[in-house]
Design a protein around this motif. Structure first.
Motif, PDB file in Angstrom:
ATOM      1  N   THR A   7     -26.567  18.717  47.541  1.00  0.00           N
ATOM      2  CA  THR A   7     -26.271  17.301  47.297  1.00  0.00           C
ATOM      3  C   THR A   7     -25.325  17.080  46.123  1.00  0.00           C
ATOM      4  O   THR A   7     -24.749  15.996  45.976  1.00  0.00           O
ATOM      5  N   ASP A   8     -25.166  18.111  45.286  1.00  0.00           N
ATOM      6  CA  ASP A   8     -24.232  18.072  44.159  1.00  0.00           C
ATOM      7  C   ASP A   8     -24.108  19.500  43.653  1.00  0.00           C
ATOM      8  O   ASP A   8     -24.921  20.362  44.009  1.00  0.00           O
ATOM      9  N   GLY A  10     -24.645  22.769  41.704  1.00  0.00           N
ATOM     10  CA  GLY A  10     -25.816  23.300  41.008  1.00  0.00           C
ATOM     11  C   GLY A  10     -26.874  23.771  41.992  1.00  0.00           C
ATOM     12  O   GLY A  10     -27.218  23.046  42.938  1.00  0.00           O
ATOM     13  N   ILE A  11     -27.389  24.982  41.780  1.00  0.00           N
ATOM     14  CA  ILE A  11     -28.382  25.564  42.687  1.00  0.00           C
ATOM     15  C   ILE A  11     -29.628  24.691  42.790  1.00  0.00           C
ATOM     16  O   ILE A  11     -30.279  24.637  43.841  1.00  0.00           O
ATOM     17  N   GLU A  12     -29.933  23.985  41.729  1.00  0.00           N
ATOM     18  CA  GLU A  12     -31.119  23.117  41.738  1.00  0.00           C
ATOM     19  C   GLU A  12     -30.965  21.948  42.712  1.00  0.00           C
ATOM     20  O   GLU A  12     -31.956  21.258  43.020  1.00  0.00           O
ATOM     21  N   ASN A  13     -29.767  21.741  43.233  1.00  0.00           N
ATOM     22  CA  ASN A  13     -29.519  20.596  44.117  1.00  0.00           C
ATOM     23  C   ASN A  13     -29.543  20.949  45.600  1.00  0.00           C
ATOM     24  O   ASN A  13     -29.092  20.154  46.431  1.00  0.00           O
ATOM     25  N   PHE A  14     -30.062  22.124  45.936  1.00  0.00           N
ATOM     26  CA  PHE A  14     -30.263  22.457  47.348  1.00  0.00           C
ATOM     27  C   PHE A  14     -31.463  21.704  47.901  1.00  0.00           C
ATOM     28  O   PHE A  14     -32.506  21.596  47.242  1.00  0.00           O
ATOM     29  N   PHE A  56     -19.990  16.366  49.668  1.00  0.00           N
ATOM     30  CA  PHE A  56     -21.460  16.360  49.706  1.00  0.00           C
ATOM     31  C   PHE A  56     -21.970  15.279  50.655  1.00  0.00           C
ATOM     32  O   PHE A  56     -21.347  14.227  50.787  1.00  0.00           O
ATOM     33  N   PRO A  57     -23.094  15.526  51.336  1.00  0.00           N
ATOM     34  CA  PRO A  57     -23.885  16.757  51.320  1.00  0.00           C
ATOM     35  C   PRO A  57     -23.165  17.889  52.043  1.00  0.00           C
ATOM     36  O   PRO A  57     -22.496  17.661  53.056  1.00  0.00           O
ATOM     37  N   TYR A  58     -23.326  19.098  51.516  1.00  0.00           N
ATOM     38  CA  TYR A  58     -22.579  20.276  51.962  1.00  0.00           C
ATOM     39  C   TYR A  58     -23.548  21.337  52.471  1.00  0.00           C
ATOM     40  O   TYR A  58     -24.531  21.659  51.804  1.00  0.00           O
ATOM     41  N   PRO A 111     -18.388  23.325  57.985  1.00  0.00           N
ATOM     42  CA  PRO A 111     -19.729  23.451  57.415  1.00  0.00           C
ATOM     43  C   PRO A 111     -20.183  24.909  57.446  1.00  0.00           C
ATOM     44  O   PRO A 111     -19.740  25.701  58.287  1.00  0.00           O
ATOM     45  N   GLY A 112     -21.076  25.256  56.523  1.00  0.00           N
ATOM     46  CA  GLY A 112     -21.624  26.597  56.497  1.00  0.00           C
ATOM     47  C   GLY A 112     -22.674  26.809  57.572  1.00  0.00           C
ATOM     48  O   GLY A 112     -22.929  25.935  58.406  1.00  0.00           O
TER      49      GLY A 112
END
Length: 337
Positions: A7-8, A10-14, A56-58, A111-112
C-alpha cells in the motif's frame, strides 16, 4: 482470490487482499500460482530505494511457478493443467535482447505474481522442469536464468575452465551448480565457516572466507597458480568489482550480476588491468525464454535441485522479505500459496 499488495513503500505495508480472479483475454492464460521466490530486486522495489514510480496498491514479486487454470481465445502453446514458470522479461522470447523485447518486466510494467491467480501472455511462460517441485521451480526465472545466460551464452563456459562464484545468494549458487554440471572447477567466496561447508557440500572445489581474507583476490590467484579464473559473476558491485577484475586471467569474463554493496563502480583501467589483460565486463539481467527452456532441460538431465533457504506461508510475507533483507540466507527464499 487472495493477493499480496503493497500500500506504500516499506515492508511493513504489505497486506493480503481479497480480489476478483482475473479472466484471460485472447492470447493469455490464467495461471494458478503455487509458489513465488524472492530476489534482492523485490526488496529494493518494496522499500523504494530503486524505483519510485510504483502505482499503489502494488502486487509484488517477479518469480513464480504454477498450473494453467484456463486459457483465452487463440492460445495454442498451452493446455489446462500444464506446469509453467514465469518468464521475467516477458517479450524476450529468443536471441539477443533489443529495445522492444526489453520493455516489459514482471512486477515493473505489469503486476507481480504474489497472487493466487495471474493472467500472462502465452509467450511469457516456459514449461517447468519435471524433476522440480513448485517451490523449486519458482526459484528459476531470475537467479537461475541469469547464471545460465552468463555462463553458457555470454562467457561460453567450457569443460575444464575455472569459475569464481561469490557468496551464497541465488545467482551464485545456481552458477556453482551449473558450472559443476558443465565440468568446471569452482572457487567460492563466503562470509562464514558454516556457509563454507554448505558450499563445499554443493560441489565447490575451494572456498575463501572473505572476512578472514579481505584481499581474497590474492587467494584466488594462489589457488590458480597465479593465473586467475576464467569467469566470475560479481554480485555485490561497488565493494567487489575491483577484486573481481583482479581475480580473472587474461581475456577473463566478469559478469555484473548484482549491486548489493552499491551501484557506483570504482574502476581504474590501468590498475585493474582492464585493457592490458583484455578483460570483458558484461552486464547481466536474466535471459530469453529460449534460454530458459534450455536451462530447464539441463536441470532435468542433470537432476539439479535449487537450494532453498526457507519456505514461508503467504501469511508471513513480511517475514519472508525481512529474511532476505537481513542477508543471512543460503539459497532462495520462497513463499508458498
Amino acid at each position: 482470490m487472495k493477493a499480496v499488495q503493497l500500500t506504500d513503500f516499506g515492508i511493513e505495508n504489505f497486506r493480503i487482499s481479497e480480489m476478483e480472479k482475473p479472466i484471460p483475454k485472447a492470447y493469455e492464460v490464467l495461471v494458478n500460482i503455487k509458489a513465488v521466490s524472492l530476489n534482492y530486486l523485490d526488496v529494493i522495489l518494496a522499500n523504494g530505494s530503486f524505483y519510485k514510480d510504483l502505482a499503489f496498491p502494488y502486487t509484488p514479486a517477479s518469480d513464480g511457478c504454477g498450473v494453467i487454470a484456463s486459457i483465452g481465445d487463440e492460445v495454442t502453446q498451452w493446455e489446462i493443467g500444464d506446469r509453467v514458470a514465469i518468464q521475467y522479461v516477458q517479450n524476450w522470447t529468443k536471441g539477443n535482447i533489443d529495445r522492444e523485447s526489453n520493455r516489459v518486466r514482471v512486477a515493473w510494467q505489469t503486476p507481480g505474481v504474489l497472487s493466487e491467480y495471474v493472467c500472462i501472455p502465452e509467450h511469457g511462460l516456459v514449461k517447468a522442469p519435471e524433476n522440480l517441485s513448485f517451490e523449486e521451480a519458482a526459484t528459476l526465472p531470475i537467479a537461475a536464468l541469469t547464471a545460465w545466460h552468463a555462463l553458457i551464452n555470454q562467457a561460453n563456459l567450457r569443460l575444464g575452465q575455472t569459475v569464481l562464484v561469490q557468496g551464497t545468494g541465488g545467482v551464485s549458487l545456481f552458477a556453482l551448480q551449473i558450472a559443476k554440471a558443465a565440468g568446471a572447477r569452482v572457487i567460492a567466496t563466503t562470509s562464514t565457516d558454516e556457509k563454507a561447508e554448505r558450499l563445499k557440500a554443493l560441489g565447490a572445489d575451494a572456498v575463501i572466507n572473505y572476512n578472514d581474507y579481505p584481499d581474497w583476490q590474492k587467494n584466488v590467484l594462489s589457488l590458480t597458480d597465479g593465473q586467475g579464473v576464467d569467469i566470475t559473476l560479481d554480485v555485490a558491485g561497488a565493494d567487489t568489482i575491483a577484486k573481481s577484475l583482479l581475480s580473472v586471467k587474461e581475456n577473463g569474463f566478469v559478469g555484473t550480476a548484482g549491486f548489493i554493496s552499491g551501484a557506483d563502480l570504482p574502476l581504474n583501467i590501468h590498475e585493474h588491468k582492464i585493457n592490458m589483460s583484455f578483460l570483458r565486463i558484461q552486464g547481466l539481467a536474466v535471459g530469453s525464454a529460449e534460454s530458459f527452456a534450455a536451462l530447464n532441460r539441463a536441470i532435468e538431465i542433470n537432476d539439479i535441485h535449487p537450494v532453498i533457504d526457507r519456505v514461508f506461508p503467504l501469511e508471513q510475507v513480511q517475514d519472508a522479505y525481512r529474511r532476505l533483507e537481513e542477508g543471512k540466507h543460503v539459497g532462495k527464499i520462497v513463499i508458498k500459496l
